[in-house]
Design an enzyme around this catalytic site. Structure first.
Site, PDB file in Angstrom:
ATOM      1  N   LYS A   1       0.848  -1.200   0.000  1.00 10.97           N
ATOM      2  CA  LYS A   1       0.000   0.000   0.000  1.00 10.97           C
ATOM      3  C   LYS A   1       0.880   1.245   0.000  1.00 10.97           C
ATOM      4  O   LYS A   1       2.067   1.163   0.330  1.00 10.97           O
ATOM      5  CB  LYS A   1      -0.915   0.010   1.230  1.00 10.97           C
ATOM      6  CG  LYS A   1      -1.711  -1.252   1.433  1.00 10.97           C
ATOM      7  CD  LYS A   1      -2.842  -1.459   0.438  1.00 10.97           C
ATOM      8  CE  LYS A   1      -3.552  -2.762   0.756  1.00 10.97           C
ATOM      9  NZ  LYS A   1      -4.720  -3.036  -0.063  1.00 10.97           N
TER      10      LYS A   1
HETATM   11  C1  LIG Z   1      -5.751  -4.053   0.792  1.00 12.60           C
HETATM   12  C2  LIG Z   1      -7.189  -3.718   0.851  1.00 12.60           C
HETATM   13  C3  LIG Z   1      -7.993  -4.089   1.940  1.00 12.60           C
HETATM   14  C4  LIG Z   1      -7.519  -5.017   3.028  1.00 12.60           C
HETATM   15  O1  LIG Z   1      -6.411  -4.617   3.715  1.00 12.60           O
HETATM   16  P1  LIG Z   1      -5.505  -5.726   4.484  1.00 12.60           P
HETATM   17  O2  LIG Z   1      -4.597  -4.902   5.322  1.00 12.60           O
HETATM   18  O3  LIG Z   1      -4.795  -6.509   3.456  1.00 12.60           O
HETATM   19  O4  LIG Z   1      -6.427  -6.549   5.310  1.00 12.60           O
HETATM   20  C5  LIG Z   1      -9.309  -3.650   1.966  1.00 12.60           C
HETATM   21  N1  LIG Z   1      -9.818  -2.907   0.967  1.00 12.60           N
HETATM   22  C6  LIG Z   1      -9.090  -2.554  -0.104  1.00 12.60           C
HETATM   23  C7  LIG Z   1      -9.706  -1.712  -1.174  1.00 12.60           C
HETATM   24  C8  LIG Z   1      -7.760  -2.954  -0.209  1.00 12.60           C
HETATM   25  O5  LIG Z   1      -7.035  -2.606  -1.295  1.00 12.60           O
END
Ligand SMILES: *Cc1c(COP(=O)(O)O)cnc(C)c1O
Length: 366
Positions: free
Chosen positions: A186
């Site tokens: 991210k």
């Molecule tokens: C990555 C993501 C999540 C989940 O996050 P995690 O930390 O992997 O549990 C939820 N929503 C979106 C749109 C994402 O890209």
């Protein structure tokens, strides 16, 4: 692979020494769970975002689940969201016993088409989850207007948009709660799992803080059914270092966007990201729409040239086995076969972008 879809190589070079010192400091402190680094990170990130409460949790998925529960969403409720997202958005709704109701997206931004929300609102609708997909804010004003008209909660999925703005305000601070992910890919990524809930609502904050530690306000005085969903101290210490870089690195992503626009802006066959004037896009992903030839064929062509690319996401959530819905979401259904996310990371060079562009042009025979 010569140009991967994403890499932390350069950032690691820049930050490794500082981060190693921080990790060592946490190890020497012996405080691994919650503790001073989590508290400090929560304070620094709430200050950065301009929000009253920031609550570190274990992942973005947990942030969504806990926020929904803290906002009083559960069994029998309906939650309006997009199907053009990562599974976790809908999964969280189902985890709390509610039902996701999917609305189609805009063709150019891939975000919720807010004009289609009202017709989906029923007696059972309790919340809307807009996803700020690929780093660009969904149109929050009309969503907040609908929420106040129908008394709905708004939980923002900010997993892909740390630092993105909506009309000068940080996304994730506009609805009742914001849910962030610090998964390593991210745009603000930890070196492991992590997540965050933001809210200006004292009640939601208090409930969320209880839910993350087994439903207790005070240790061993557990009051409600909760989770073990704490952010760990080493991740918090790493995030504190990276938070200080986020503006510079989001700008880096915007610079990469300008390179792509320079080399591919006039090319027929590929539509580059559209940025609405109400948002500041942070390009968590660089998602394009391929309108000529075949998306998968182009992806293979790039792979042969040593260039990575990704499809986010090949199957819309409503078509995955858990839901398996045959509903009419024309843009969602169509774009799942057309989107291609090109390499992007804050330090990607103009030369590398040019190389990706040349390979794409070659496929289109320009
Ligand atoms: C990555 C993501 C999540 C989940 O996050 P995690 O930390 O992997 O549990 C939820 N929503 C979106 C749109 C994402 O890209």
């Amino acid at each position: 692979m010569r140009i991967p879809p994403f890499t932390t190589e350069v950032e690691t070079k820049i930050l490794k020494e500082e981060i190693m010192q921080e990790i060592e400091r946490v190890i020497d402190s012996g405080k691994f769970i919650m503790g001073p680094d989590v508290k400090a990170f929560e304070e620094e990130v709430s200050e950065y975002l301009g929000v009253k409460h920031a609550i570190g949790v274990n992942s973005g998925t947990d942030a969504l689940v806990i926020s929904l529960l803290a906002a009083g969403i559960g069994e029998g409720d309906e939650v309006i969201t997009t199907s053009f997202t990562f599974f976790a958005t809908a999964e969280a709704i189902s985890q709390v016993g509610a039902t996701p109701v999917f609305v189609d997206i805009e063709e150019d931004t891939y975000n919720l088409n807010v004009s289609l929300i009202e017709e989906k609102i029923t007696q059972k609708t309790k919340a809307i989850i807009p996803v700020h997909l690929y780093g660009q804010a969904a149109d929050m004003d009309p969503i907040m207007d609908l929420a106040s008209k129908y008394n709905l909660k708004v939980i923002e999925d900010v997993a892909q948009a740390f630092g993105s703005l909506y009309k000068e305000r940080q996304v994730g601070t506009i609805g009742d709660a914001g849910c962030y992910s610090f998964f390593p890919t991210k745009n603000l990524g930890a070196y492991g799992d992590g997540g965050l809930i933001t809210t200006n609502d004292d009640e939601i904050a208090e409930k969320a803080k209880m839910l993350r530690v087994h439903g207790a306000k005070k240790k061993y005085h557990n009051e409600i059914l909760g989770f073990n969903s704490r952010l760990d101290s080493i991740q918090a210490a790493i995030l504190r270092v990276k938070l200080r870089k986020i503006d510079e690195w989001n700008e880096g992503r915007r610079r990469v966007d300008s390179y792509y626009k320079k080399y591919l802006g006039d090319i027929d066959g590929i539509i580059l990201p559209t940025e609405r004037n109400f948002t500041k896009h942070v390009h968590h992903q660089y998602t394009t729409t391929i309108t000529k030839g075949n998306r998968d064929e182009l992806q293979n062509h790039l792979k042969e040239k040593g260039i990575g690319s990704m499809v986010y996401y090949p199957i819309p959530v409503h078509k995955l086995p858990l839901y398996d819905l045959d509903i009419d979401l024309p843009n969602t259904n169509k774009l799942a076969d057309m989107v291609l996310s090109l390499p992007i990371y804050p330090h990607m060079s103009e030369e590398d972008v040019k190389e990706v562009a040349e390979a794409i042009k070659e496929y289109f025979r320009y």
